[in-house]
Design a protein around this motif. Structure first.
Motif, PDB file in Angstrom:
ATOM      1  N   THR A 125       8.849   5.556  15.060  1.00 50.17           N
ATOM      2  CA  THR A 125       8.077   5.668  13.885  1.00 50.17           C
ATOM      3  C   THR A 125       7.517   4.327  13.255  1.00 50.17           C
ATOM      4  O   THR A 125       6.504   4.059  12.663  1.00 50.17           O
ATOM      5  N   MET A 126       8.220   3.180  13.365  1.00 51.15           N
ATOM      6  CA  MET A 126       7.892   1.828  13.020  1.00 51.15           C
ATOM      7  C   MET A 126       6.650   1.447  13.547  1.00 51.15           C
ATOM      8  O   MET A 126       6.088   0.661  13.087  1.00 51.15           O
ATOM      9  N   GLU A 127       6.422   1.733  14.784  1.00 56.55           N
ATOM     10  CA  GLU A 127       5.385   1.410  15.799  1.00 56.55           C
ATOM     11  C   GLU A 127       4.023   1.853  15.054  1.00 56.55           C
ATOM     12  O   GLU A 127       3.051   1.555  15.401  1.00 56.55           O
ATOM     13  N   VAL A 128       4.272   3.128  14.591  1.00 55.02           N
ATOM     14  CA  VAL A 128       3.308   4.061  14.253  1.00 55.02           C
ATOM     15  C   VAL A 128       2.683   3.725  12.756  1.00 55.02           C
ATOM     16  O   VAL A 128       1.370   3.973  12.426  1.00 55.02           O
ATOM     17  N   LEU A 129       3.507   3.523  11.957  1.00 57.31           N
ATOM     18  CA  LEU A 129       3.509   3.370  10.513  1.00 57.31           C
ATOM     19  C   LEU A 129       2.342   2.585  10.067  1.00 57.31           C
ATOM     20  O   LEU A 129       1.557   2.832   8.914  1.00 57.31           O
ATOM     21  N   PRO A 130       2.381   1.152  10.462  1.00 51.67           N
ATOM     22  CA  PRO A 130       1.095   0.328  10.212  1.00 51.67           C
ATOM     23  C   PRO A 130      -0.080   0.914  10.157  1.00 51.67           C
ATOM     24  O   PRO A 130      -0.850   1.040   9.044  1.00 51.67           O
ATOM     25  N   GLN A 131      -0.601   1.495  11.190  1.00 53.41           N
ATOM     26  CA  GLN A 131      -1.835   2.217  11.370  1.00 53.41           C
ATOM     27  C   GLN A 131      -1.990   3.414  10.555  1.00 53.41           C
ATOM     28  O   GLN A 131      -3.001   3.894   9.847  1.00 53.41           O
ATOM     29  N   LEU A 132      -0.718   4.003  10.268  1.00 56.63           N
ATOM     30  CA  LEU A 132      -0.830   5.479   9.492  1.00 56.63           C
ATOM     31  C   LEU A 132      -1.013   4.924   8.058  1.00 56.63           C
ATOM     32  O   LEU A 132      -2.004   5.691   7.419  1.00 56.63           O
ATOM     33  N   LEU A 133      -0.354   4.154   7.426  1.00 56.23           N
ATOM     34  CA  LEU A 133      -0.520   3.791   6.168  1.00 56.23           C
ATOM     35  C   LEU A 133      -1.924   3.117   5.898  1.00 56.23           C
ATOM     36  O   LEU A 133      -2.449   3.198   4.837  1.00 56.23           O
ATOM     37  N   GLU A 134      -2.631   2.594   6.581  1.00 55.36           N
ATOM     38  CA  GLU A 134      -3.785   1.941   6.586  1.00 55.36           C
ATOM     39  C   GLU A 134      -4.858   2.960   6.689  1.00 55.36           C
ATOM     40  O   GLU A 134      -5.786   3.188   5.831  1.00 55.36           O
ATOM     41  N   LYS A 135      -4.463   3.894   7.316  1.00 55.43           N
ATOM     42  CA  LYS A 135      -5.372   5.118   7.226  1.00 55.43           C
ATOM     43  C   LYS A 135      -5.419   5.954   5.953  1.00 55.43           C
ATOM     44  O   LYS A 135      -6.455   6.160   5.224  1.00 55.43           O
ATOM     45  N   ILE A 136      -4.289   5.963   5.147  1.00 59.55           N
ATOM     46  CA  ILE A 136      -3.980   6.549   3.954  1.00 59.55           C
ATOM     47  C   ILE A 136      -4.707   5.754   3.028  1.00 59.55           C
ATOM     48  O   ILE A 136      -5.556   6.393   1.938  1.00 59.55           O
ATOM     49  N   ILE A 137      -4.495   4.374   2.916  1.00 60.46           N
ATOM     50  CA  ILE A 137      -5.205   3.536   1.878  1.00 60.46           C
ATOM     51  C   ILE A 137      -6.682   3.659   2.004  1.00 60.46           C
ATOM     52  O   ILE A 137      -7.673   3.588   0.911  1.00 60.46           O
ATOM     53  N   HIS A 138      -7.075   3.701   3.461  1.00 60.28           N
ATOM     54  CA  HIS A 138      -8.706   3.726   3.498  1.00 60.28           C
ATOM     55  C   HIS A 138      -9.489   4.999   3.108  1.00 60.28           C
ATOM     56  O   HIS A 138     -10.652   4.999   2.841  1.00 60.28           O
ATOM     57  N   ARG A 139      -8.550   6.125   3.161  1.00 62.84           N
ATOM     58  CA  ARG A 139      -9.080   7.370   2.917  1.00 62.84           C
ATOM     59  C   ARG A 139      -9.442   7.572   1.113  1.00 62.84           C
ATOM     60  O   ARG A 139     -10.048   8.303   0.838  1.00 62.84           O
TER      61      ARG A 139
END
Length: 684
Positions: A125-139
């Motif tokens: 999960t730690m490898e996936v979270l950076p991209q995932l959180l950036e997606k949320i804030i950009h949406r």
């Protein structure tokens, strides 16, 4: 498995953005986590004016393995007669990144296809979270956004810090030139500029120590508790408007309710103006005494617990005093001109460039309103009603309405009272705008209702004339609201208006083309349908009622009520079944039915049905013409067992042509009974 904390620190975000943003945060987090195949527990979004926060409980430390199944060409195209893969199979396998030998054959929709299964091992999960959180804030999107450094990056307000923690481990992301860390910020005035955050579990406590309450519901409870204490202290009753409460919740990180006062001389100004000035401009709650009379006090909510709250109180009192002085000046100044003079000034105010002045509109409204009074045979005083029409929009050119547009109508009423106009006239000037929103009060007197309907009919007609009627996405002149309000007035005050005639009368004044009149009628009818469904009537009951009395919304409502009540009765189900059978048999018979010959009846059921139809058809016709819906229901209830018995005892399609033709003729009589009301088959 650990908890996730993601905090977006910003400059103060407008309060009106918050409700939707909180919902969006949860939705986007759910979608992104589910799409990434990461199991999670509860997701919660919180906010203050300076931060948006997501917390995710029990977030798995590893993605689940995923299997992507892709459908390829049909088996016959993928393999030759010897079972060797064709170029189609090879190309499909190559495109999916699998070996041809790994392709499988599955039956899909009755045909055989080759499918490719691509298995992907889950990542930490730690490898996936950076991209995932950036997606949320950009949406995230807002009614208005800003840029502050990189013009390609926008947000509601400039982002100043980011905190992202999975358990106690920092998640490295960046947005708008800001990199995430483990340091948040406290209250702007009472907290620290640097608040270390260890993990999601300790976040709320760290914020609270720095005078930040991130849970909006807790801030709401703080405000209401403070208001209740002030009520006790003042011996008063505070009107807590839900929208104003919500706004105060989202304007403060640590709300501190306080109260202040203003000079009692300002109470001479209409209460609505005082309340509007307090609520809209200063976000204060008005205070009433035990009798509901406005007091010279207000309750505000401070975002700062000062050492001396008297300083806060006095500052707010000074600001409010200045605004009330303006209102007092307008109140006095406006009375220097008569409402008749104001009404004449409307000649210089453009309603719409293609539709003339507001004065022209008032003259059309007057004709419509007086016509409505005559159509309804209302006992309203025509002289007073005409006077109300003449002054209907006079307050639009007063200083008070120019400054506080929400008090139109209120000021018309108050200035009319000051000028000595009859109370019926003054009240109509205010009540023409009721109801202002769903669930609002209705006019207490018919004069205001007629004036309000007249205005809205003219607005509908005028806008249809210039071709600016509502679309699926736009309704700039509020025609849906106008139509909705007309219906609510008709139903709420039992005004039996023939809507087609009213629309034609309004259209005649503006020389509306016939095709536009028909479009307008259809628009009104659709609004009626939608509103009646909202009131709990079934689509079928509404449709039948609109067939029976298509242009009289009051009678449509009343008939829908009777049909809904009858729908639970056994006889009604019998009648509907019979009506459907009548329609179906007539459509299938293919015979031209003549008149009924009683001498050809061979059963008592035929004789009884024919005899009852002779009597009940006339009674039903009379009931429909007089809109006596209970009587109509009683008539239908009387027919139901008779026609049901007919179908039990009689074979309509008798082998004897003469008997069959006579029975079809009898069904024609039944159909005539039903069609006085409408197509009963829609109730099936």
């Amino acid at each position: 498995m650990s908890d996730l904390l993601f905090e977006i620190g910003t400059e103060e975000i407008p309060a009106r953005f918050m409700p939707k943003t909180l919902a969006d945060l949860v939705q986007y987090a759910e979608e992104e986590l589910s799409g990434a195949h990461i199991p999670y527990g509860e997701i919660k979004s919180e906010c203050t004016p300076r931060r948006l926060v997501i917390t995710v409980k029990e977030l798995s430390d590893h993605q689940e393995d995923s299997v992507e199944v892709s459908k390829g060409p049909m088996k016959a195209q993928a393999f030759d007669a010897e079972g060797n893969p064709t170029k189609a199979a090879q190309g499909f396998a190559r495109s999916k990144g699998v070996e041809v030998s790994a392709l499988k054959v599955e039956t899909i929709g009755g045909a055989e296809y080759v499918v490719a299964e691509k298995r992907t091992s889950g990542q930490p999960t730690m490898e996936v979270l950076p991209q995932l959180l950036e997606k949320i804030i950009h949406r995230l999107s807002f009614p208005k956004s800003m840029y502050w450094a990189d013009k390609s990056v926008r947000f509601a307000r400039p982002v100043r810090w980011l905190v992202a923690l999975y358990g106690d481990r920092p998640v490295d992301i960046s947005f708008g030139g800001v990199k995430s860390g483990t340091t948040s910020r406290g209250h702007r005035f009472m907290g620290s500029d640097s608040v270390p955050v260890k993990d999601a579990a300790s976040y709320a406590a760290a914020m609270r120590e720095n005078f930040v309450i991130t849970d909006p519901e807790e801030r709401k409870a703080m405000i209401l508790a403070g208001v209740a204490e002030i009520e006790k202290e003042l011996g008063a009753k505070v009107t807590v408007d839900p929208e104003l409460l919500e706004e105060n919740v989202h304007l403060n990180e640590y709300p501190i309710p306080f109260y202040g006062s203003f000079d009692k001389e300002f109470l001479d100004i209409p209460a609505e103006v005082l309340i509007l000035s307090m609520a809209k401009n200063q976000r204060y709650f008005p205070v009433h005494d035990a009798n509901g009379k406005l007091m010279a006090n207000f309750i505000g909510v401070s975002n700062n617990r000062a050492k001396d709250m008297n300083v806060v109180r006095e500052g707010n009192e000074r600001v409010l005093r200045a605004r009330l002085y303006d209102a007092a000046f307008f109140w006095k100044e406006d009375q220097q001109k008569s409402l008749d003079t104001r009404a004449e000034e409307l000649k210089n105010v453009t309603y719409q460039e293609q539709l003339g002045s507001v004065y022209d509109k008032v003259q059309r409204i007057k004709k419509l309103t007086l016509w409505l009074a005559d159509e309804l045979r209302s006992d309203v005083d025509r002289t007073k009603l005409a006077r109300a029409c003449d002054l209907a929009k006079a307050d639009l050119v007063t200083n008070m309405v120019y400054e506080f547009s929400d008090v139109q109508g209120v000021m018309g009423r108050e200035y009319a009272r000051k000028a000595g106009e009859p109370e019926e006239v003054a009240l109509a000037l205010y009540e023409q705008y009721l109801p202002r929103f769903a669930g609002d009060e209705l006019p207490s007197h018919i004069a205001g209702a007629l004036l309000g309907i007249g205005e809205r009919l003219d607005t509908l007609t005028a806008i249809y004339k210039i071709g600016l009627e509502p679309t699926s996405s736009q309704d700039p002149y509020g025609l849906r609201r106008a139509a909705r309000t007309i219906n609510e007035l008709v139903w709420g005050l039992s005004l039996d208006i023939d809507m087609d005639k009213a629309l034609e009368m309004a259209a005649a004044q503006l020389e509306l083309a016939p095709e536009r009149i028909e479009k307008m009628k259809a628009f009104i009818a659709l609004r009626q349908q939608v509103q009646l469904r909202e009131k709990g009537f079934s689509h079928e009951a509404v449709a039948l009622a609109m067939q029976t009395v298509p242009s009289r919304p009051l009678q449509i409502y009343r008939l829908a009520e009777v049909l809904t009540k009858a729908s639970g009765e056994a006889w009604f189900a019998e009648l509907i079944t019979a009506a459907v059978r009548v329609k179906n048999l007539l459509s299938k018979s293919g015979e031209e039915a003549g008149s009924v010959d009683a001498a050809k009846f061979t059963s008592e059921a035929e004789k009884n049905l024919y005899g009852e139809l002779g009597k009940l058809t006339k009674e039903a016709k009379s009931a429909v013409e007089r809109c006596e819906w209970d009587k109509l229901a009683a008539t239908m209830a009387e027919l139901a067992p008779v026609i049901a018995q007919f179908f039990n005892d009689v074979l309509v399609m008798d082998p004897d042509p003469a008997v069959r033709a006579n029975r079809i003729a009898l069904l024609k009589e039944c159909q005539a009974f039903f069609m006085q009301i409408g197509d009963f088959s829609i109730l099936k």
